[in-house]
Design a protein around this motif. Structure first.
Motif, mmCIF file in Angstrom:
data_model
loop_
_atom_site.group_PDB
_atom_site.id
_atom_site.type_symbol
_atom_site.label_atom_id
_atom_site.label_comp_id
_atom_site.label_asym_id
_atom_site.label_seq_id
_atom_site.Cartn_x
_atom_site.Cartn_y
_atom_site.Cartn_z
ATOM 1 N N ASP A 76 56.822 -97.914 11.396
ATOM 2 C CA ASP A 76 57.140 -99.118 10.621
ATOM 3 C C ASP A 76 56.260 -99.248 9.396
ATOM 4 O OD1 ASP A 76 59.089 -100.757 12.433
ATOM 5 O OD2 ASP A 76 57.521 -100.056 13.777
ATOM 6 N N ASP A 77 55.059 -98.692 9.475
ATOM 7 C CA ASP A 77 54.136 -98.800 8.349
ATOM 8 C C ASP A 77 53.181 -97.613 8.390
ATOM 9 O OD1 ASP A 77 52.954 -99.783 6.080
ATOM 10 O OD2 ASP A 77 52.418 -101.727 6.932
ATOM 11 N N TYR A 78 52.431 -97.448 7.304
ATOM 12 C CA TYR A 78 51.644 -96.247 7.071
ATOM 13 C C TYR A 78 50.372 -96.666 6.357
ATOM 14 C CZ TYR A 78 51.592 -91.132 6.280
ATOM 15 O OH TYR A 78 51.317 -89.790 6.307
ATOM 16 N N LEU A 79 49.204 -96.274 6.880
ATOM 17 C CA LEU A 79 47.947 -96.660 6.266
ATOM 18 C C LEU A 79 47.062 -95.428 6.117
ATOM 19 C CD1 LEU A 79 46.743 -99.309 5.244
ATOM 20 C CD2 LEU A 79 45.664 -99.620 7.477
ATOM 21 N N VAL A 80 46.543 -95.222 4.909
ATOM 22 C CA VAL A 80 45.746 -94.031 4.606
ATOM 23 C C VAL A 80 44.265 -94.320 4.846
ATOM 24 C CG1 VAL A 80 45.086 -92.386 2.813
ATOM 25 C CG2 VAL A 80 47.437 -93.247 2.919
ATOM 26 N N LYS A 81 43.592 -93.387 5.548
ATOM 27 C CA LYS A 81 42.142 -93.482 5.751
ATOM 28 C C LYS A 81 41.412 -93.065 4.474
ATOM 29 C CE LYS A 81 42.414 -92.085 10.634
ATOM 30 N NZ LYS A 81 41.968 -91.038 11.594
ATOM 31 N N PRO A 82 40.258 -93.660 4.180
ATOM 32 C CA PRO A 82 39.683 -94.819 4.875
ATOM 33 C C PRO A 82 40.408 -96.100 4.473
ATOM 34 C CG PRO A 82 38.308 -94.217 3.020
ATOM 35 C CD PRO A 82 39.398 -93.170 3.087
ATOM 36 N N PHE A 83 40.454 -97.056 5.358
ATOM 37 C CA PHE A 83 41.172 -98.297 5.080
ATOM 38 C C PHE A 83 40.293 -99.485 5.437
ATOM 39 C CE2 PHE A 83 42.153 -96.773 9.326
ATOM 40 C CZ PHE A 83 41.823 -97.868 10.110
ATOM 41 N N GLU A 84 40.622 -100.626 4.872
ATOM 42 C CA GLU A 84 39.923 -101.863 5.191
ATOM 43 C C GLU A 84 40.488 -102.428 6.490
ATOM 44 O OE1 GLU A 84 37.411 -103.437 3.840
ATOM 45 O OE2 GLU A 84 37.131 -101.987 2.212
ATOM 46 N N PRO A 85 39.654 -102.715 7.474
ATOM 47 C CA PRO A 85 40.164 -103.273 8.735
ATOM 48 C C PRO A 85 41.020 -104.520 8.535
ATOM 49 C CG PRO A 85 37.883 -102.613 8.993
ATOM 50 C CD PRO A 85 38.202 -102.467 7.529
ATOM 51 N N GLN A 86 40.664 -105.362 7.566
ATOM 52 C CA GLN A 86 41.445 -106.573 7.332
ATOM 53 C C GLN A 86 42.859 -106.246 6.867
ATOM 54 O OE1 GLN A 86 39.714 -108.884 9.135
ATOM 55 N NE2 GLN A 86 40.601 -110.259 7.649
ATOM 56 N N GLU A 87 43.004 -105.172 6.085
ATOM 57 C CA GLU A 87 44.349 -104.779 5.660
ATOM 58 C C GLU A 87 45.166 -104.327 6.861
ATOM 59 O OE1 GLU A 87 46.780 -101.853 2.572
ATOM 60 O OE2 GLU A 87 44.594 -101.702 2.700
ATOM 61 N N LEU A 88 44.540 -103.603 7.772
ATOM 62 C CA LEU A 88 45.243 -103.191 8.988
ATOM 63 C C LEU A 88 45.715 -104.408 9.771
ATOM 64 C CD1 LEU A 88 46.126 -101.093 11.101
ATOM 65 C CD2 LEU A 88 43.801 -101.155 12.006
ATOM 66 N N ILE A 89 44.863 -105.423 9.872
ATOM 67 C CA ILE A 89 45.230 -106.640 10.609
ATOM 68 C C ILE A 89 46.356 -107.383 9.899
ATOM 69 C CG2 ILE A 89 44.384 -108.904 11.341
ATOM 70 C CD1 ILE A 89 41.650 -107.515 11.809
ATOM 71 N N PHE A 90 46.298 -107.448 8.554
ATOM 72 C CA PHE A 90 47.382 -108.085 7.793
ATOM 73 C C PHE A 90 48.715 -107.393 8.082
ATOM 74 C CE2 PHE A 90 44.273 -109.411 4.214
ATOM 75 C CZ PHE A 90 43.986 -110.580 4.881
ATOM 76 N N ARG A 91 48.703 -106.073 8.005
ATOM 77 C CA ARG A 91 49.941 -105.312 8.208
ATOM 78 C C ARG A 91 50.448 -105.458 9.647
ATOM 79 N NH1 ARG A 91 50.819 -100.703 4.487
ATOM 80 N NH2 ARG A 91 49.399 -100.921 2.715
ATOM 81 N N LEU A 92 49.518 -105.437 10.602
ATOM 82 C CA LEU A 92 49.895 -105.589 12.002
ATOM 83 C C LEU A 92 50.526 -106.950 12.254
ATOM 84 C CD1 LEU A 92 49.865 -104.543 14.916
ATOM 85 C CD2 LEU A 92 47.517 -105.389 15.101
ATOM 86 N N ASN A 93 49.920 -107.998 11.726
ATOM 87 C CA ASN A 93 50.476 -109.343 11.901
ATOM 88 C C ASN A 93 51.856 -109.468 11.258
ATOM 89 O OD1 ASN A 93 48.550 -110.764 13.446
ATOM 90 N ND2 ASN A 93 47.220 -110.984 11.679
ATOM 91 N N ALA A 94 52.033 -108.861 10.091
ATOM 92 C CA ALA A 94 53.331 -108.920 9.414
ATOM 93 C C ALA A 94 54.409 -108.242 10.250
ATOM 94 C CB ALA A 94 53.239 -108.265 8.035
ATOM 95 N N LEU A 95 54.080 -107.091 10.824
ATOM 96 C CA LEU A 95 55.050 -106.374 11.653
ATOM 97 C C LEU A 95 55.367 -107.145 12.929
ATOM 98 C CD1 LEU A 95 53.824 -102.680 11.320
ATOM 99 C CD2 LEU A 95 55.898 -103.675 10.358
#
Length: 224
Positions: free
Chosen positions: A96-115
């Protein structure tokens, strides 16, 4: 509590992601490879999966395909590569989504909540929290025999918090999720809307309470 499966052969990455998700109110399960992840899914209820691409034996693309065959949950792929071909492979495998390392943990949480919010809306138009039923199609809030129509942003804020009970959100996270990242106002907008919601429900015994988490933000909890 929402449960997230973290799959990565690097224990440091698993630990880092788990710490940040736990702090955000999620329960986490960890697997170091694809087969262990599939075994966990058979015995644990997981609401989402965060999967590393580069793993031995079964890579993230193959694991995503395997999850998609038997489970309906949002998947975020983590990768060290940003090439378009890798992203194409990820989306073709069913992520559903794709995140490139290194990433900001908050961005991961934003994307997870949106999904999670998107999946929740697809599955049901109603959110029940305590004695309150929130209908996301009619925008009606019902408490026992009583019902009310809230102003749009108050309704969306209540719906968002109710979707993730016991999870703490900062004011910035709430603005991004409810008003959008292009919102020109400031964080006081959240405080004003929280105050209005508290006033509307204080005499109705809705079965929930919106709590202030000092120095962080707000969370909604069920209440007897």
């Amino acid at each position: 509590m929402i449960s997230v499966l973290i799959v990565d052969d690097d224990p440091a990455v698993r630990r880092l992601v788990s710490i940040h998700l736990n702090e955000a109110g999620f329960q986490t399960f960890q697997a170091e490879n694809g087969q262990e992840a599939l075994n966990l899914l058979q015995i644990k209820k997981c609401d989402a999966a965060i999967v590393d691409v580069m793993m031995p034996q079964m890579d993230g693309f193959e694991l995503t395909k395997a999850i998609r065959r038997d489970y309906d949950l949002p998947i975020i792929l983590l990768t060290a590569k940003s090439a378009l071909s890798d992203k194409e492979s990820g989306f073709r495998s069913g992520t559903d989504d794709y995140l490139v390392k290194p990433f900001e943990p908050q961005e991961l949480i934003f994307r997870l909540n949106a999904l999670l919010r998107r999946y929740n809306k697809q599955q049901s138009s109603n959110i029940q929290i305590g004695k309150t039923i929130i209908d996301t199609k009619s925008y009606e809030v019902q408490i026992g025999e009583s019902s009310m129509l809230l102003p749009l942003k108050e309704f969306e804020l209540l719906s968002f918090l109710s979707t993730y009970p016991r999870q703490t959100f900062s004011r910035t996270q709430l603005i991004d999720s409810v008003w959008g990242r292009d919102f020109d106002g400031d964080e006081r907008t959240v405080d004003v809307h929280i105050k209005r919601l508290r006033e509307r429900f204080k005499n109705l015994r809705p079965g929930f309470e919106i709590l202030t988490v000092r120095g962080v933000g707000y969370k909604l909890e069920e209440k007897e």
